[in-house]
Design an enzyme around this catalytic site. Sequence first.
Site, PDB file in Angstrom:
ATOM      1  N   ASP A 200       0.871  -1.173   0.000  1.00  0.00           N
ATOM      2  CA  ASP A 200       0.000   0.000   0.000  1.00  0.00           C
ATOM      3  C   ASP A 200       0.910   1.225   0.000  1.00  0.00           C
ATOM      4  O   ASP A 200       1.549   1.547   1.000  1.00  0.00           O
ATOM      5  CB  ASP A 200      -0.882  -0.042   1.264  1.00  0.00           C
ATOM      6  N   LYS A 226      -3.581  12.123  -2.916  1.00  0.00           N
ATOM      7  CA  LYS A 226      -2.586  12.395  -1.864  1.00  0.00           C
ATOM      8  C   LYS A 226      -1.285  12.911  -2.473  1.00  0.00           C
ATOM      9  O   LYS A 226      -0.305  13.144  -1.770  1.00  0.00           O
ATOM     10  CB  LYS A 226      -2.319  11.135  -1.042  1.00  0.00           C
ATOM     11  N   CYS A 364      -8.794   6.002  10.543  1.00  0.00           N
ATOM     12  CA  CYS A 364      -8.969   4.792   9.719  1.00  0.00           C
ATOM     13  C   CYS A 364      -7.938   3.734  10.082  1.00  0.00           C
ATOM     14  O   CYS A 364      -7.429   3.002   9.205  1.00  0.00           O
ATOM     15  CB  CYS A 364      -8.867   5.098   8.225  1.00  0.00           C
TER      16      CYS A 364
HETATM   17  N1  PMP Z   1      -3.882   3.326   2.728  1.00  0.00           N
HETATM   18  C1  PMP Z   1      -3.296   4.342   3.376  1.00  0.00           C
HETATM   19  C2  PMP Z   1      -1.969   4.118   4.033  1.00  0.00           C
HETATM   20  C3  PMP Z   1      -3.928   5.584   3.418  1.00  0.00           C
HETATM   21  O1  PMP Z   1      -3.356   6.597   4.082  1.00  0.00           O
HETATM   22  C4  PMP Z   1      -5.176   5.759   2.774  1.00  0.00           C
HETATM   23  C5  PMP Z   1      -5.892   7.094   2.788  1.00  0.00           C
HETATM   24  N2  PMP Z   1      -6.054   7.656   4.043  1.00  0.00           N
HETATM   25  C6  PMP Z   1      -5.722   4.670   2.105  1.00  0.00           C
HETATM   26  C7  PMP Z   1      -5.056   3.472   2.106  1.00  0.00           C
HETATM   27  C8  PMP Z   1      -7.036   4.774   1.395  1.00  0.00           C
HETATM   28  O2  PMP Z   1      -6.926   5.631   0.306  1.00  0.00           O
HETATM   29  P1  PMP Z   1      -8.208   6.116  -0.495  1.00  0.00           P
HETATM   30  O3  PMP Z   1      -9.173   6.626   0.526  1.00  0.00           O
HETATM   31  O4  PMP Z   1      -7.675   7.193  -1.389  1.00  0.00           O
HETATM   32  O5  PMP Z   1      -8.726   4.948  -1.242  1.00  0.00           O
END
Ligand code: PMP
Length: 406
Positions: A200, A226, A364
């Site tokens: 990821d 991001k 999250c």
């Molecule tokens: N993995 C990581 C490490 C993240 O920081 C994020 C976004 N906060 C995500 C996954 C998910 O990304 P997205 O919401 O753009 O799908």
Amino acid sequence: MTLDIARIRKDFPVLEQQVYNKPLIYLDSAASSQKPLAVLKKEEQLHLQYYGNIHRGAHYMADKATLDFEAVRDQVKAFIHAGYREEIIFTKGTTESINLVAFSFGEAFIHEGDEIIVSEMEHHANIVPWQMMAARKGAQVRVLPFDDAGRLMIEKLDELINEKTRLLAVCQVANTLGTVNPVQKIIEKAHARGVKVLVDGAQAVNHLPVDVVALDADFYAFSAHKMFGPNGVGVLYGKKELLDQMPPYQGGGEMISEVSFEATTYNELPYKFEAGTPNITGVIAFGEAIAYLENLGIAAIAEHEHRLLNYATEKLMEIPGMTIYGTQPDKSGVITFNVEGIHSFDLSTMLDKMGIAVRSGRLCADTVMQHYQVSGTIRISFGVYNTQDEIDQFIAALKKLVTMLS
Ligand code: PMP
């Protein structure tokens, strides 16, 4: 190279505003970065001049949009140093990229009794899809833990991996702890035991140079929003020989070769995994974001963010009752913390009223909260446009609130 931050800030007019009659200080780039003018202008230009649906080359505008869209695929390929353009699949974000692999790799390669490993410091997007897949296939999710300093305990991999392990999912940079994980070493260890690895890269791509071939990653997922790009666009990189063996994730237009009620055949890579009309505007404007990043230089951006990280960490530590989560040294521009006796939500709400945008809550990452036995935290995160002066103002505001609320 030292970046001219004052000049860079002119590319981000959104930053030059007041909220609640206070100058905005945006310290939430890990949630989503702001977009430079070049990205916004590209979206406008597309819609004013040549918007059309892609890969349906019936007219001038559709053709031009298709060429631009596919050129961004080549840009992404070069940006992450992938070997082949077919290995770049556009999705709507990291979340969809990981869900695609969890479903499709799961269908092809995971059987009852198999195991997958995820780290304890993952974003929910790199945990829940694996749990859903495991429930569907009768597989088991095992956990690679981190220590209290926020360091992944990769020495535990030797005992975690066994003959039933099929895949390991790990972030290159953790969204809460900021830890930069030694993914190359992790991948080597996994591959030595025949285990595939999904990385990821959501928090990594705008902070570190990424070379998926040198890493030997089997899958690499990230989001455009991001890294100065539009929201609603993501990338999944996957090794061709794996993607070729995996069934489509979604069915619809574009992903087929021929459809009949007797036998439908699928398109070749990468289109097999791109069902339906994609985010045409977002992908085309994403090309401008990549160009913007490359023009500034990832190394220069990282150097600036590191200076801010070190400075802010030092200043935060002066505050009584401060706990920073993630103290091991190999970090990117993210600081997650709590101040003893003050609720993170109260602090973030009051910071907001002072014009300072931070993230608060569980970020999250419930498993990280559980590790430290906290119900929430505050996170500040830096973008290339942040300045030391903004950190000073943030620290002054925080000190004032801590005195008030303690
Ligand atoms: N993995 C990581 C490490 C993240 O920081 C994020 C976004 N906060 C995500 C996954 C998910 O990304 P997205 O919401 O753009 O799908």
